[in-house]
Every structure is written in C-alpha cells, then in structure tokens.
Design an enzyme around this catalytic site. Structure first.
Site, PDB file in Angstrom:
ATOM      1  N   LYS A 121       0.815  -1.223   0.000  1.00  0.00           N
ATOM      2  CA  LYS A 121       0.000   0.000   0.000  1.00  0.00           C
ATOM      3  C   LYS A 121       0.843   1.265   0.000  1.00  0.00           C
ATOM      4  O   LYS A 121       0.346   2.343  -0.327  1.00  0.00           O
ATOM      5  CB  LYS A 121      -0.977   0.011   1.181  1.00  0.00           C
ATOM      6  CG  LYS A 121      -2.066  -1.040   1.003  1.00  0.00           C
ATOM      7  CD  LYS A 121      -3.328  -0.760   1.773  1.00  0.00           C
ATOM      8  CE  LYS A 121      -4.436  -1.675   1.274  1.00  0.00           C
ATOM      9  NZ  LYS A 121      -5.717  -1.511   1.861  1.00  0.00           N
ATOM     10  N   LYS A 205      -4.078  -8.386  -7.160  1.00  0.00           N
ATOM     11  CA  LYS A 205      -5.370  -8.850  -6.654  1.00  0.00           C
ATOM     12  C   LYS A 205      -6.482  -7.871  -7.048  1.00  0.00           C
ATOM     13  O   LYS A 205      -6.226  -6.665  -7.159  1.00  0.00           O
ATOM     14  CB  LYS A 205      -5.229  -9.078  -5.148  1.00  0.00           C
ATOM     15  CG  LYS A 205      -6.146  -8.320  -4.288  1.00  0.00           C
ATOM     16  CD  LYS A 205      -5.958  -8.579  -2.831  1.00  0.00           C
ATOM     17  CE  LYS A 205      -6.259  -7.273  -2.131  1.00  0.00           C
ATOM     18  NZ  LYS A 205      -6.955  -7.344  -0.898  1.00  0.00           N
ATOM     19  N   LYS A 208     -11.046  -3.193  -4.324  1.00  0.00           N
ATOM     20  CA  LYS A 208     -12.050  -2.134  -4.467  1.00  0.00           C
ATOM     21  C   LYS A 208     -11.404  -0.753  -4.630  1.00  0.00           C
ATOM     22  O   LYS A 208     -12.016   0.158  -5.130  1.00  0.00           O
ATOM     23  CB  LYS A 208     -13.068  -2.144  -3.326  1.00  0.00           C
ATOM     24  CG  LYS A 208     -12.518  -2.201  -1.921  1.00  0.00           C
ATOM     25  CD  LYS A 208     -13.659  -2.103  -0.922  1.00  0.00           C
ATOM     26  CE  LYS A 208     -13.799  -3.312  -0.038  1.00  0.00           C
ATOM     27  NZ  LYS A 208     -12.709  -3.480   0.939  1.00  0.00           N
TER      28      LYS A 208
HETATM   29  N1  AQP Z   1      -9.252 -10.236  -4.640  1.00  0.00           N
HETATM   30  C1  AQP Z   1      -9.618 -10.934  -3.581  1.00  0.00           C
HETATM   31  N2  AQP Z   1      -9.710 -12.291  -3.640  1.00  0.00           N
HETATM   32  C2  AQP Z   1     -10.106 -13.003  -2.564  1.00  0.00           C
HETATM   33  N3  AQP Z   1     -10.428 -12.452  -1.380  1.00  0.00           N
HETATM   34  C3  AQP Z   1     -10.351 -11.113  -1.287  1.00  0.00           C
HETATM   35  N4  AQP Z   1     -10.601 -10.265  -0.282  1.00  0.00           N
HETATM   36  C4  AQP Z   1     -10.396  -8.994  -0.684  1.00  0.00           C
HETATM   37  N5  AQP Z   1     -10.001  -8.984  -1.969  1.00  0.00           N
HETATM   38  C5  AQP Z   1      -9.959 -10.285  -2.366  1.00  0.00           C
HETATM   39  C6  AQP Z   1     -11.036 -10.695   1.036  1.00  0.00           C
HETATM   40  O1  AQP Z   1     -12.105  -9.878   1.432  1.00  0.00           O
HETATM   41  C7  AQP Z   1     -12.042  -9.723   2.843  1.00  0.00           C
HETATM   42  C8  AQP Z   1     -12.187  -8.291   3.185  1.00  0.00           C
HETATM   43  O2  AQP Z   1     -11.117  -7.531   2.680  1.00  0.00           O
HETATM   44  P1  AQP Z   1     -11.073  -5.999   3.069  1.00  0.00           P
HETATM   45  O3  AQP Z   1     -12.058  -5.245   2.314  1.00  0.00           O
HETATM   46  O4  AQP Z   1     -11.149  -5.821   4.528  1.00  0.00           O
HETATM   47  O5  AQP Z   1      -9.647  -5.551   2.682  1.00  0.00           O
HETATM   48  P2  AQP Z   1      -8.786  -5.883   1.477  1.00  0.00           P
HETATM   49  O6  AQP Z   1      -8.320  -7.293   1.545  1.00  0.00           O
HETATM   50  O7  AQP Z   1      -7.709  -4.858   1.484  1.00  0.00           O
HETATM   51  O8  AQP Z   1      -9.786  -5.720   0.239  1.00  0.00           O
HETATM   52  P3  AQP Z   1      -9.670  -4.733  -0.934  1.00  0.00           P
HETATM   53  O9  AQP Z   1     -10.829  -4.942  -1.824  1.00  0.00           O
HETATM   54  O10 AQP Z   1      -8.315  -4.834  -1.573  1.00  0.00           O
HETATM   55  O11 AQP Z   1      -9.843  -3.347  -0.202  1.00  0.00           O
HETATM   56  P4  AQP Z   1      -8.934  -2.078  -0.296  1.00  0.00           P
HETATM   57  O12 AQP Z   1      -8.828  -1.809  -1.764  1.00  0.00           O
HETATM   58  O13 AQP Z   1      -9.683  -1.024   0.452  1.00  0.00           O
HETATM   59  O14 AQP Z   1      -7.624  -2.401   0.322  1.00  0.00           O
HETATM   60  C9  AQP Z   1     -10.741 -10.322   3.317  1.00  0.00           C
HETATM   61  O15 AQP Z   1     -11.007 -11.604   3.852  1.00  0.00           O
HETATM   62  C10 AQP Z   1      -9.932 -10.440   2.066  1.00  0.00           C
HETATM   63  O16 AQP Z   1      -9.028 -11.516   2.134  1.00  0.00           O
END
Ligand code: AQP
Length: 346
Positions: A121, A205, A208
């Site tokens: 990040k 990955k 969002k």
């Molecule tokens: N691409 C992914 N594939 C599988 N699992 C995923 N998760 C997130 N992206 C994927 C799972 O979703 C849960 C919640 O994640 P989060 O929103 O708390 O944070 P994150 O992992 O950082 O998700 P994002 O979408 O990438 O959010 P941002 O962009 O805000 O950082 C977790 O169980 C994660 O493993």
C-alpha cells in the site's frame, strides 16, 4: 476446517470487511460467500463491517456512511441471516479500539514493518505521509478477532500474514502475562477463489481501491457491465487446458477459471474437463452468464435494502448490542490481567 487450537476455547468464527469502497467479486468469493456458508456449520459466527479500518485511508464521511450500509446490505443480500450470525459495524463496539490500543503495546514495530500489505500500500508513495493507523492496522485486526476469542477466521489469501501476526500477538500477550487467555486463531483459506485477481493484470489482486474500474467486477455492476468487463478481461491466446496443471504460468487464464469454479461451486478440474481445448471466445460468454446469474439477485436485493436504511441500521445496532455482551467481559478480563484498576461500586 483445521482443529480448534485449545480445547478451552469454544469454536467461534469471526471475520470482517472494510467499507472502503463498493464490494467486489473478490470480496464476495473470497469472503462473503464463505461467511454465509459457515453460518450453517453449527459454529457461532460473527461478522463485522470494519469501519475503523476503513478510515486508515481518507474516507469522505457521507461516502463512508453509504459504503457501511452498502456492505451490510451486501452481507444480507448474499444470505447472511442476522438470526444465525451476529452482524454489526465495528465503531459501535468500543472494545475493539480499546483492545487495539493494548495490542499496539504488545506488537513490535518490526513486526508491522514486515507486513507485505503495508509495503504494497505504500509502494511508490511516501510512507512517512501515510496514517499511523494504516501502519498499526494489523494490531486492530488482531483485537477484532481476539476480543471474541475467535478460533477460526475465514479470509482471502491476502490476509494470511495478518492472521499469523494475530497469533504472534496472542502468543506474546499470553507469554508476557503468564496466562493462556487468547487463543491461537486459525485462518480458514479454502476454495477456488481465495485470491481473485484483477481482470487487467493477473499478478495483482482484484481490489475495491484499484483506480481502474475495468480491473474489477463490482457487486453493483449491471448485467451488461459485467459481461463487457469479462469480455475485455485480459487473457493469453491459447485455448484452455484440460487440467489444472496447464494453468501454471497463465495467471489470467487461471483467474477466470477459478472465478468460474467458485461461482459454479465446482472443482477447477471439472470446469477444465468441460472447457479444456476451447478458446476464450467460447468460455468468456459462459462465464459472463454465470456471473450475471449469481450476482444479479444479490445486487437487486442490495438495492432494495439500500432503500430501507432504517432496516439496515436496526440490524447493525442489534448486532452491536449482542457483540458488546460478548466483548465486555473479555476486555475487563484483559484489563485485570495487565493490572488496570477496575470499576468499584460507589
Ligand atoms: N481479490 C480478492 N480475492 C479473494 N479475497 C479477497 N478479499 C479482498 N479482496 C480479495 C477478502 O475480502 C475480505 C475483506 O477484505 P477488506 O475489504 O477488509 O480488505 P482488502 O483485503 O484490502 O480488500 P480490498 O478490496 O483490496 O480493499 P482495499 O482496496 O480497500 O484495500 C478479506 O477476507 C480479504 O481476504
């Protein structure tokens, strides 16, 4: 599911998602769908909208309110039943922040420095200008989990290292205070879609917060948008292989096959037995149809719930009250262990 680490800890599932944007297919397949499956496993399940994690990066207050309700709507629309699972948003249960502070004092700077999510990040950015909260995020996450003495945490692959850190924090706390108070939680990383990748780049990955909307499928996308994004998803020019081994070194192909397998609830080998030898021009429309069939009812129900904000807020408040009943004695016991003087009747 792995064995519960200590007999004294009753099996309990906890997990959360940040309301830091709209929900993606990655969140759905890697998290929500599996959360819903687990609520019928006979184990108590507790799911959270982790709004305090979301503010580790700037969130517009109005957007945060909407995203929080939208995420709760996503959980509910995907089948989470508030009569079976506890559903709430983190900021309504102040024990999360309190135990998070205690764990900030248990965790070591070096541990946080090694977190790959922190490195990802801040890559290419001035890390000095990031919030202290973003750096300390994993210790709040450890608090989220250990406050419930959760034994199992369903997450995507990207959260594995944070779960290891949660175990390190629990072990150090137990060791430093000579207690066996916090369990060594097991991550539950299972299924074909533990790491859903970007549709534009198979090495990143699906996320969002990715600046490219084409990189992800949002739960709020309509059927045409889903079909267009899948049609334009990056692939190589080879036909699909007949066995999973043939997906090695083909990250984009593997990603689309994994998504199909997870949406269809079928093993990858069975998907390849059907599509092996066929070109993407035949596979992609089938994947688009399947994705639309699975996601359209969820996004329709999300939209219905979003028109009933009071209903969502009531569910979150009820969930928070149940969560506080569990967390208050755990927090009090933690404070007693570390030597904080407690309330007396006056
Ligand atoms: N691409 C992914 N594939 C599988 N699992 C995923 N998760 C997130 N992206 C994927 C799972 O979703 C849960 C919640 O994640 P989060 O929103 O708390 O944070 P994150 O992992 O950082 O998700 P994002 O979408 O990438 O959010 P941002 O962009 O805000 O950082 C977790 O169980 C994660 O493993």
């Amino acid at each position: 599911m792995a064995d519960t680490p200590k007999a004294q800890f009753k099996p309990r599932v906890f997990s959360g998602i940040q309301p830091s944007g709209g929900l993606t297919l990655g969140n759905y397949l890697g998290a929500i769908k599996r959360f819903v499956d687990m609520q019928d496993s006979g184990i108590e399940t507790i799911y959270c909208v982790v709004d305090m994690h979301a503010i580790t990066t700037w969130q517009d207050p109005e957007a945060l309110r909407r995203q929080t309700r939208e995420l709760a709507a996503g959980y509910l629309a995907a089948g989470l039943d508030p009569a079976k699972s506890i559903l709430f948003n983190q900021s309504q249960v102040s024990a999360h922040a309190e135990l998070g502070w205690v764990f900030n004092c248990v965790a070591r700077m070096g541990w946080m420095n090694r977190m790959t999510q922190w490195k990802d990040k801040t890559a290419g950015k001035n890390a000095e200008a990031e919030s202290l909260g973003l750096f300390a995020y994993p210790s709040l996450m450890a608090a989220d989990i250990l406050l419930y003495h959760a034994t199992h945490v369903p997450v995507g692959e990207d959260q594995k290292q944070h779960l290891e850190l949660t175990r390190d924090i629990a072990a150090k706390f137990n060791h430093d205070y000579g207690v066996d108070f916090f369990p060594l939680t097991e991550p539950v990383i299972e299924g074909a879609a533990t790491r859903v990748m970007s549709l534009r780049d198979g090495s990143r990955k699906m996320s969002k917060s990715d600046p490219s909307d084409q990189s992800r499928i949002n739960m709020s996308d309509d059927a045409d948008t889903i079909a267009r994004k899948i049609r334009r998803a990056r692939t190589d020019s080879e036909p699909l292989p007949s066995e999973a081994r043939g997906l090695e070194h083909r990250p984009e192909a593997r990603n689309l096959v994994n998504i199909y397998a997870a949406l269809a609830d079928r093993p990858v080998d069975r998907v390849l037995a059907e599509f092996g030898g066929r070109p993407f021009s035949e596979f992609k429309p089938q994947l688009a149809d399947l994705a639309v069939a699975r996601l359209a009812p969820i996004s329709a129900e999300m939209a219905r719930l979003m028109d009933n904000e009071d209903e969502i807020d009531r569910i979150l408040s009820r969930g928070a009250a149940r969560a506080r009943e569990i967390t208050a004695p755990v927090l009090r016991a933690t404070y007693d262990i570390i030597g904080m003087v407690g309330p007396k009747r006056i």
